[in-house]
Design an enzyme around this catalytic site. Structure first.
Site, PDB file in Angstrom:
ATOM      1  N   ARG A 170      28.869  40.649  47.627  1.00 51.68           N
ATOM      2  CA  ARG A 170      29.331  39.772  48.392  1.00 51.68           C
ATOM      3  C   ARG A 170      29.585  39.977  50.047  1.00 51.68           C
ATOM      4  O   ARG A 170      30.268  41.041  50.179  1.00 51.68           O
ATOM      5  CB  ARG A 170      30.624  39.335  47.696  1.00 51.68           C
ATOM      6  CG  ARG A 170      30.730  38.532  46.460  1.00 51.68           C
ATOM      7  CD  ARG A 170      32.076  38.157  46.172  1.00 51.68           C
ATOM      8  NE  ARG A 170      32.452  37.101  47.107  1.00 51.68           N
ATOM      9  CZ  ARG A 170      33.652  36.506  46.895  1.00 51.68           C
ATOM     10  NH1 ARG A 170      34.606  37.077  46.227  1.00 51.68           N
ATOM     11  NH2 ARG A 170      34.145  35.537  47.844  1.00 51.68           N
ATOM     12  N   ARG A 212      28.376  35.243  43.201  1.00 53.46           N
ATOM     13  CA  ARG A 212      29.197  34.173  43.085  1.00 53.46           C
ATOM     14  C   ARG A 212      29.793  33.899  44.513  1.00 53.46           C
ATOM     15  O   ARG A 212      30.571  34.743  45.159  1.00 53.46           O
ATOM     16  CB  ARG A 212      30.209  34.040  42.174  1.00 53.46           C
ATOM     17  CG  ARG A 212      30.911  32.813  41.879  1.00 53.46           C
ATOM     18  CD  ARG A 212      31.567  32.821  40.717  1.00 53.46           C
ATOM     19  NE  ARG A 212      32.598  33.893  40.606  1.00 53.46           N
ATOM     20  CZ  ARG A 212      33.469  33.983  39.734  1.00 53.46           C
ATOM     21  NH1 ARG A 212      33.773  33.324  38.788  1.00 53.46           N
ATOM     22  NH2 ARG A 212      34.330  35.093  39.810  1.00 53.46           N
ATOM     23  N   HIS A 272      26.327  44.501  40.168  1.00 53.68           N
ATOM     24  CA  HIS A 272      27.773  44.340  40.616  1.00 53.68           C
ATOM     25  C   HIS A 272      28.237  45.546  41.143  1.00 53.68           C
ATOM     26  O   HIS A 272      29.403  45.894  41.502  1.00 53.68           O
ATOM     27  CB  HIS A 272      28.584  43.894  39.316  1.00 53.68           C
ATOM     28  CG  HIS A 272      29.957  43.694  39.854  1.00 53.68           C
ATOM     29  ND1 HIS A 272      31.102  44.034  39.216  1.00 53.68           N
ATOM     30  CD2 HIS A 272      30.235  42.637  40.584  1.00 53.68           C
ATOM     31  CE1 HIS A 272      32.215  43.417  39.801  1.00 53.68           C
ATOM     32  NE2 HIS A 272      31.639  42.570  40.830  1.00 53.68           N
ATOM     33  N   TYR A 331      42.135  42.032  49.011  1.00 51.82           N
ATOM     34  CA  TYR A 331      42.048  42.681  47.441  1.00 51.82           C
ATOM     35  C   TYR A 331      42.437  44.069  47.584  1.00 51.82           C
ATOM     36  O   TYR A 331      42.445  44.663  48.873  1.00 51.82           O
ATOM     37  CB  TYR A 331      40.658  42.645  47.114  1.00 51.82           C
ATOM     38  CG  TYR A 331      40.057  41.440  46.879  1.00 51.82           C
ATOM     39  CD1 TYR A 331      40.329  40.259  47.240  1.00 51.82           C
ATOM     40  CD2 TYR A 331      38.680  41.526  46.310  1.00 51.82           C
ATOM     41  CE1 TYR A 331      39.726  39.209  46.833  1.00 51.82           C
ATOM     42  CE2 TYR A 331      38.152  40.027  45.994  1.00 51.82           C
ATOM     43  CZ  TYR A 331      38.429  39.094  46.196  1.00 51.82           C
ATOM     44  OH  TYR A 331      37.954  38.100  45.785  1.00 51.82           O
ATOM     45  N   ARG A 345      45.071  42.368  34.906  1.00 50.76           N
ATOM     46  CA  ARG A 345      45.466  41.212  36.032  1.00 50.76           C
ATOM     47  C   ARG A 345      45.247  39.873  35.336  1.00 50.76           C
ATOM     48  O   ARG A 345      46.086  38.826  35.472  1.00 50.76           O
ATOM     49  CB  ARG A 345      45.097  41.027  37.321  1.00 50.76           C
ATOM     50  CG  ARG A 345      45.391  40.074  38.167  1.00 50.76           C
ATOM     51  CD  ARG A 345      44.721  40.526  39.647  1.00 50.76           C
ATOM     52  NE  ARG A 345      43.164  40.629  39.634  1.00 50.76           N
ATOM     53  CZ  ARG A 345      42.240  39.650  39.363  1.00 50.76           C
ATOM     54  NH1 ARG A 345      42.802  38.250  39.450  1.00 50.76           N
ATOM     55  NH2 ARG A 345      41.103  39.865  39.485  1.00 50.76           N
ATOM     56  N   HIS A 363      42.485  44.526  42.514  1.00 54.13           N
ATOM     57  CA  HIS A 363      41.097  44.408  42.003  1.00 54.13           C
ATOM     58  C   HIS A 363      40.465  45.759  41.452  1.00 54.13           C
ATOM     59  O   HIS A 363      39.280  45.877  41.101  1.00 54.13           O
ATOM     60  CB  HIS A 363      40.066  43.989  43.013  1.00 54.13           C
ATOM     61  CG  HIS A 363      38.937  43.585  42.956  1.00 54.13           C
ATOM     62  ND1 HIS A 363      37.690  44.216  43.439  1.00 54.13           N
ATOM     63  CD2 HIS A 363      38.289  42.432  42.170  1.00 54.13           C
ATOM     64  CE1 HIS A 363      36.538  43.515  43.073  1.00 54.13           C
ATOM     65  NE2 HIS A 363      36.930  42.468  42.526  1.00 54.13           N
TER      66      HIS A 363
END
Length: 346
Positions: free
Chosen positions: A24, A54, A84, A117, A213, A241
């Protein structure tokens, strides 16, 4: 530090190559701008841009075109797998040869989400990790078949099997006098094979403490099944995160960081990385940080065996961490600077 690292690499005339993954990117990415600058200066820049990220699909495509126009090599995804992993490699020409510098992270290379994050990353120049990172980039770039990496574990190839192996090792080394212990922090836990192995470990007397979480399909506290498993969750000002995994290993403790949650999509359908923290100072610091997330005095939610969550009031863990590191930074800034004299033999 990450922005400075990439910018300095782009400006450094001795840097030969920069390779990194981008998941991202964000609408105004200083990282991508530094990579474009590096490519225009003649450095070999290779960027793996995940077009299936995403929320950032369109933005990633736009940045990819700009990177290509600057002369960078852009690789667009892998069929049926989403990349990822978060990893950066810088290759620099030095007096004694080519030196490789590595950055590995639990979070995205995104300047916007970095302010929202909570993540953890590792800078290293250790040759064994740098070699594995080089092999990783060769693999996802299509330059080689999947190699054997000795310090990095990559999904969907070796990461899940390594996790199951680490849990099994706790089972085998656990005794009544010296029970095994697993402490893990992640976003979500719902992989059937991992959950089954954790149940098996609990029945073998291994103490398992989890901070999850989000989604958790494991049921803790069930007699004969999961009575040695405790699950807590922390929702705070910043989104938790990071993924941190600790294994007692009969006293020879091990700690890992990862981009992957313990979910089917992460372990079976994505390119992810898990990497060890071996430096003693970093190890102790990370272990201490992880333990804070399970302190009974902090604000948290605990998962009950009936699937409901019970709230426990207390001080926010992020506030504790902030004050701890602010105090360290303030002390460092106020301490007198040392004059260092470099002595060389004639």
């Amino acid at each position: 530090p990450v922005l400075s690292f990439i910018q300095n690499a782009a400006d450094d005339p001795d840097v030969l190559a920069i390779k990194m993954t981008l998941y991202r990117t964000g609408s105004d990415s200083p990282i991508v701008r530094s990579l474009i600058q590096a490519a225009r200066k003649g450095k070999q820049v290779t960027v793996f841009v995940e077009l299936k990220a995403r929320f950032d699909e369109q933005q990633n495509m736009s940045w990819a075109r700009e990177l290509e126009n600057s002369g960078a090599i852009v690789i667009y995804g892998i069929v049926n797998l989403k990349v990822h992993a978060k990893v950066l490699l810088v290759m620099r020409k030095e007096r004694d040869g080519i030196k490789r510098y590595v950055h590995l992270s639990t979070g995205n290379y995104n300047a916007n989400t970095a302010q929202l994050y909570q993540d953890i990353s590792l800078f290293t120049a250790k040759e064994e990790l740098a070699q594995d990172v080089t092999l990783f980039f060769n693999t996802i770039s299509g330059y080689s078949a999947i190699p054997t990496m000795h310090h990095l574990y990559m999904a969907p190839v070796t990461l899940k099997s390594k996790l199951l192996e680490l849990i099994e090792r706790e089972i085998q080394r656990s005794t009544k006098e010296r029970p095994g212990r697993i402490i893990a922090k992640m976003n979500s836990l719902c992989h059937p094979e991992v959950i089954e192995q954790l149940y098996k470990a609990s029945q073998a007397g291994v103490e398992i403490i989890l901070n999850v979480r989000g989604i958790c399909t494991l049921v803790p506290g069930v007699k004969g099944l999961s009575e040695n498993i405790k699950v807590v969750s922390i929702v705070d000002r910043y989104l938790e995160h990071s993924r941190i995994f600790y294994f007692y290993n009969g006293g020879k403790e091990e700690l890992y960081l990862s981009s992957a949650d313990w979910m089917e999509r992460n372990l079976d359908r994505r390119i992810e990385l898990m990497f060890p923290v071996t430096d003693r100072k970093n190890f102790l610091q990370l272990k201490e940080l992880l333990s804070l997330y399970f302190d009974s005095d902090i604000h948290h939610y605990s998962l009950k065996k009936d699937g409901t969550w019970k709230v426990h009031d207390g001080t926010g863990v992020q506030e504790i961490i902030y004050k701890k590191y602010k105090k360290k930074n303030d002390a460092r800034r106020s301490s007198p600077k040392l004059d260092i004299v470099v002595r060389r033999k004639d």
